[in-house]
Write a protein that holds these residues in place. Structure first.
Motif, PDB file in Angstrom:
ATOM      1  N   SER A 135       0.913  -1.246   0.011  1.00 39.71           N
ATOM      2  CA  SER A 135       0.163   0.080   0.134  1.00 39.71           C
ATOM      3  C   SER A 135       0.787   1.292  -0.023  1.00 39.71           C
ATOM      4  CB  SER A 135      -0.861  -0.018   1.166  1.00 39.71           C
ATOM      5  OG  SER A 135      -0.235   0.111   2.397  1.00 39.71           O
ATOM      6  N   GLY A 136       0.466   2.227  -0.132  1.00 40.44           N
ATOM      7  CA  GLY A 136       1.092   3.636  -0.406  1.00 40.44           C
ATOM      8  C   GLY A 136       2.183   3.560  -1.456  1.00 40.44           C
ATOM      9  N   ASP A 137       3.485   3.986  -0.855  1.00 37.99           N
ATOM     10  CA  ASP A 137       4.653   3.859  -1.747  1.00 37.99           C
ATOM     11  C   ASP A 137       5.359   2.831  -1.092  1.00 37.99           C
ATOM     12  OD1 ASP A 137       6.481   5.447  -3.811  1.00 37.99           O
ATOM     13  OD2 ASP A 137       7.548   4.429  -1.957  1.00 37.99           O
ATOM     14  N   ALA A 138       5.894   1.884  -2.190  1.00 34.14           N
ATOM     15  CA  ALA A 138       6.667   0.565  -1.528  1.00 34.14           C
ATOM     16  C   ALA A 138       7.948   0.840  -0.930  1.00 34.14           C
ATOM     17  CB  ALA A 138       6.689  -0.542  -2.659  1.00 34.14           C
ATOM     18  N   GLY A 139       8.233   2.078  -1.197  1.00 30.86           N
ATOM     19  CA  GLY A 139       9.580   2.454  -0.505  1.00 30.86           C
ATOM     20  C   GLY A 139       9.621   3.290   0.746  1.00 30.86           C
ATOM     21  N   ILE A 140       8.214   3.580   1.141  1.00 30.49           N
ATOM     22  CA  ILE A 140       8.102   4.244   2.416  1.00 30.49           C
ATOM     23  C   ILE A 140       7.299   3.367   3.288  1.00 30.49           C
ATOM     24  CG2 ILE A 140       6.970   6.373   3.503  1.00 30.49           C
ATOM     25  CD1 ILE A 140       7.358   7.859   0.720  1.00 30.49           C
ATOM     26  N   TYR A 141       8.034   2.705   4.321  1.00 31.08           N
ATOM     27  CA  TYR A 141       7.444   1.784   5.127  1.00 31.08           C
ATOM     28  C   TYR A 141       6.856   0.469   4.398  1.00 31.08           C
ATOM     29  CZ  TYR A 141       8.019   5.809   8.196  1.00 31.08           C
ATOM     30  OH  TYR A 141       8.549   6.912   9.033  1.00 31.08           O
ATOM     31  N   GLY A 142       7.254   0.127   3.281  1.00 30.77           N
ATOM     32  CA  GLY A 142       6.690  -0.892   2.398  1.00 30.77           C
ATOM     33  C   GLY A 142       7.667  -2.003   2.284  1.00 30.77           C
ATOM     34  N   MET A 143       7.401  -2.549   0.953  1.00 29.57           N
ATOM     35  CA  MET A 143       7.925  -4.013   0.870  1.00 29.57           C
ATOM     36  C   MET A 143       9.470  -3.736   0.063  1.00 29.57           C
ATOM     37  SD  MET A 143       6.221  -6.205   2.162  1.00 29.57           S
ATOM     38  CE  MET A 143       7.188  -7.593   1.283  1.00 29.57           C
ATOM     39  N   ALA A 144       9.435  -2.479  -0.520  1.00 35.24           N
ATOM     40  CA  ALA A 144      10.747  -2.504  -1.593  1.00 35.24           C
ATOM     41  C   ALA A 144      12.188  -2.781  -0.598  1.00 35.24           C
ATOM     42  CB  ALA A 144      10.800  -0.996  -2.033  1.00 35.24           C
ATOM     43  N   GLY A 145      12.271  -2.209   0.503  1.00 37.12           N
ATOM     44  CA  GLY A 145      13.503  -2.461   1.003  1.00 37.12           C
ATOM     45  C   GLY A 145      13.862  -3.802   1.558  1.00 37.12           C
ATOM     46  N   LEU A 146      12.884  -4.640   2.085  1.00 37.09           N
ATOM     47  CA  LEU A 146      12.994  -5.821   2.369  1.00 37.09           C
ATOM     48  C   LEU A 146      13.385  -6.752   1.422  1.00 37.09           C
ATOM     49  CD1 LEU A 146      12.858  -8.064   4.443  1.00 37.09           C
ATOM     50  CD2 LEU A 146      10.488  -8.204   4.209  1.00 37.09           C
ATOM     51  N   VAL A 147      12.444  -6.470   0.215  1.00 35.74           N
ATOM     52  CA  VAL A 147      12.913  -7.364  -1.063  1.00 35.74           C
ATOM     53  C   VAL A 147      14.181  -7.136  -1.519  1.00 35.74           C
ATOM     54  CG1 VAL A 147      12.021  -7.699  -3.464  1.00 35.74           C
ATOM     55  CG2 VAL A 147      10.379  -7.293  -1.645  1.00 35.74           C
ATOM     56  N   LEU A 148      14.820  -5.971  -1.787  1.00 33.89           N
ATOM     57  CA  LEU A 148      16.070  -5.740  -2.088  1.00 33.89           C
ATOM     58  C   LEU A 148      17.026  -6.248  -1.229  1.00 33.89           C
ATOM     59  CD1 LEU A 148      15.760  -2.204  -3.264  1.00 33.89           C
ATOM     60  CD2 LEU A 148      15.850  -4.160  -4.578  1.00 33.89           C
ATOM     61  N   GLU A 149      16.887  -6.414   0.064  1.00 34.23           N
ATOM     62  CA  GLU A 149      17.691  -6.972   1.179  1.00 34.23           C
ATOM     63  C   GLU A 149      17.598  -8.479   0.920  1.00 34.23           C
ATOM     64  OE1 GLU A 149      17.827  -5.583   5.334  1.00 34.23           O
ATOM     65  OE2 GLU A 149      16.088  -4.210   5.013  1.00 34.23           O
ATOM     66  N   VAL A 150      16.724  -9.158   0.926  1.00 37.13           N
ATOM     67  CA  VAL A 150      16.240 -10.375   0.560  1.00 37.13           C
ATOM     68  C   VAL A 150      17.198 -10.959  -0.763  1.00 37.13           C
ATOM     69  CG1 VAL A 150      14.886 -12.586   0.233  1.00 37.13           C
ATOM     70  CG2 VAL A 150      14.470 -10.795   2.004  1.00 37.13           C
ATOM     71  N   ALA A 151      17.000 -10.206  -1.728  1.00 40.67           N
ATOM     72  CA  ALA A 151      17.573 -10.354  -3.243  1.00 40.67           C
ATOM     73  C   ALA A 151      19.110 -10.293  -2.848  1.00 40.67           C
ATOM     74  CB  ALA A 151      17.091  -9.496  -4.227  1.00 40.67           C
ATOM     75  N   SER A 152      19.679  -9.541  -2.020  1.00 34.34           N
ATOM     76  CA  SER A 152      21.120  -9.241  -2.061  1.00 34.34           C
ATOM     77  C   SER A 152      21.729 -10.396  -1.407  1.00 34.34           C
ATOM     78  CB  SER A 152      21.249  -8.069  -1.126  1.00 34.34           C
ATOM     79  OG  SER A 152      21.062  -8.320   0.306  1.00 34.34           O
ATOM     80  N   LYS A 153      21.007 -11.129  -0.595  1.00 32.68           N
ATOM     81  CA  LYS A 153      21.459 -12.552  -0.187  1.00 32.68           C
ATOM     82  C   LYS A 153      21.365 -13.775  -1.191  1.00 32.68           C
ATOM     83  CE  LYS A 153      20.740 -10.695   4.404  1.00 32.68           C
ATOM     84  NZ  LYS A 153      22.162 -10.239   4.671  1.00 32.68           N
ATOM     85  N   MET A 154      21.010 -13.419  -2.402  1.00 31.33           N
ATOM     86  CA  MET A 154      20.694 -14.581  -3.038  1.00 31.33           C
ATOM     87  C   MET A 154      21.977 -14.707  -4.154  1.00 31.33           C
ATOM     88  SD  MET A 154      16.744 -14.177  -4.055  1.00 31.33           S
ATOM     89  CE  MET A 154      16.583 -15.558  -5.462  1.00 31.33           C
ATOM     90  N   ASP A 155      22.019 -15.868  -4.538  1.00 30.13           N
ATOM     91  CA  ASP A 155      23.131 -16.087  -5.725  1.00 30.13           C
ATOM     92  C   ASP A 155      22.796 -15.569  -6.950  1.00 30.13           C
ATOM     93  OD1 ASP A 155      24.863 -17.087  -3.614  1.00 30.13           O
ATOM     94  OD2 ASP A 155      23.933 -19.390  -3.930  1.00 30.13           O
ATOM     95  N   GLN A 156      21.443 -15.685  -7.354  1.00 32.11           N
ATOM     96  CA  GLN A 156      20.945 -15.425  -8.573  1.00 32.11           C
ATOM     97  C   GLN A 156      20.682 -14.089  -8.607  1.00 32.11           C
ATOM     98  OE1 GLN A 156      17.812 -17.893  -9.753  1.00 32.11           O
ATOM     99  NE2 GLN A 156      17.468 -17.017 -11.630  1.00 32.11           N
TER     100      GLN A 156
END
Length: 241
Positions: A78-99
């Protein structure tokens, strides 16, 4: 491709064209069940994956897993994904992936902007966002930020101001703010912004009834120059009239 989509505050009319286009074209939508309901009329024929409250990590992992198979997938917020939303977490999780996965953040209208438009023009000078939820940030840290913002006379947008589990955080934050701002400081409330039962109200710190505030409310506390005219909350930019 994984899209992290901000849906805006709750109305299709306040979704960006890019967000609408992405939801239309992707194969799969991943989201918190409440947010899925906001766009369910657009999801016919799509794979929809939902999780409940506090399932953010699981949602992020699932969306990335699907994107890794070559599908276009959107994880919504909801709102903007980069303001208390999902963007930061998704990018953090992605940074720990090999692919390596292609990821695009699609911006949305955050609650403070949606509420501000309904209330008038309270954000015309410097302002800040502070979440009163202490699930991720220690309460002592939040109190220091509230104090600093009040001392600097920022317009303060309070997210996640009050819930059943945190009934006293807003009152405590207001008491901190009152050490630096007048009790007559103008306050705007936007509740369920852009949704069916939207409520806007303009009051003061002194007269604010905290029991009217919940997790779907944004509280905008003005600066020393904020005033009300013709039912509109206005923070001057500084023009000489």
């Amino acid at each position: 491709m994984l899209y992290i989509v901000g849906l805006g505050p709750g109305s299709k009319n306040l979704m960006t064209q890019e967000a609408l286009d992405v939801i239309k074209k992707v194969h799969t939508i991943v989201g918190y069940i409440t947010y899925i309901h906001l766009v369910e009329s657009m999801l016919n024929g799509k794979e929809v994956i939902t999780t409940g409250m506090r399932g953010e990590i699981k949602r992020s992992q699932k969306a990335l897993e699907i994107a890794a198979t070559g599908k276009d997938v959107a994880i919504i917020s909801s709102g903007d994904a980069g303001i208390y939303g999902m963007a930061g977490l998704v990018l953090e999780v992605a940074s720990k992936m090999d692919q390596q996965i292609d990821i695009r953040v699609v911006p949305g209208i955050t609650a403070s902007i949606g509420a501000a438009a309904s209330l008038g023009a309270p954000l015309m000078n410097d302002f800040c966002h502070i979440s009163l939820s202490d699930l991720m940030t220690p309460w002592e840290v939040i109190k220091k930020r509230v104090d600093a913002a009040a001392k600097a006379d920022f317009v303060i947008c309070l997210y996640n101001p009050r819930s059943k589990g945190r009934p006293n955080n807003l009152r405590e934050a207001l008491d901190i703010i009152l050490q630096s701002k007048s009790e007559n400081t103008i306050v705007g409330i936007g509740k369920d912004v852009a949704r069916k039962h939207e409520i806007e109200k303009i009051t003061t710190i002194r007269d604010l009834d905290v029991t009217e505030v919940n997790m779907t409310t944004i509280v905008i506390i003005g600066n020393k120059n904020t005033y009300v005219s013709n039912g509109r909350m206005i923070t001057p930019r500084g023009y000489t009239l």
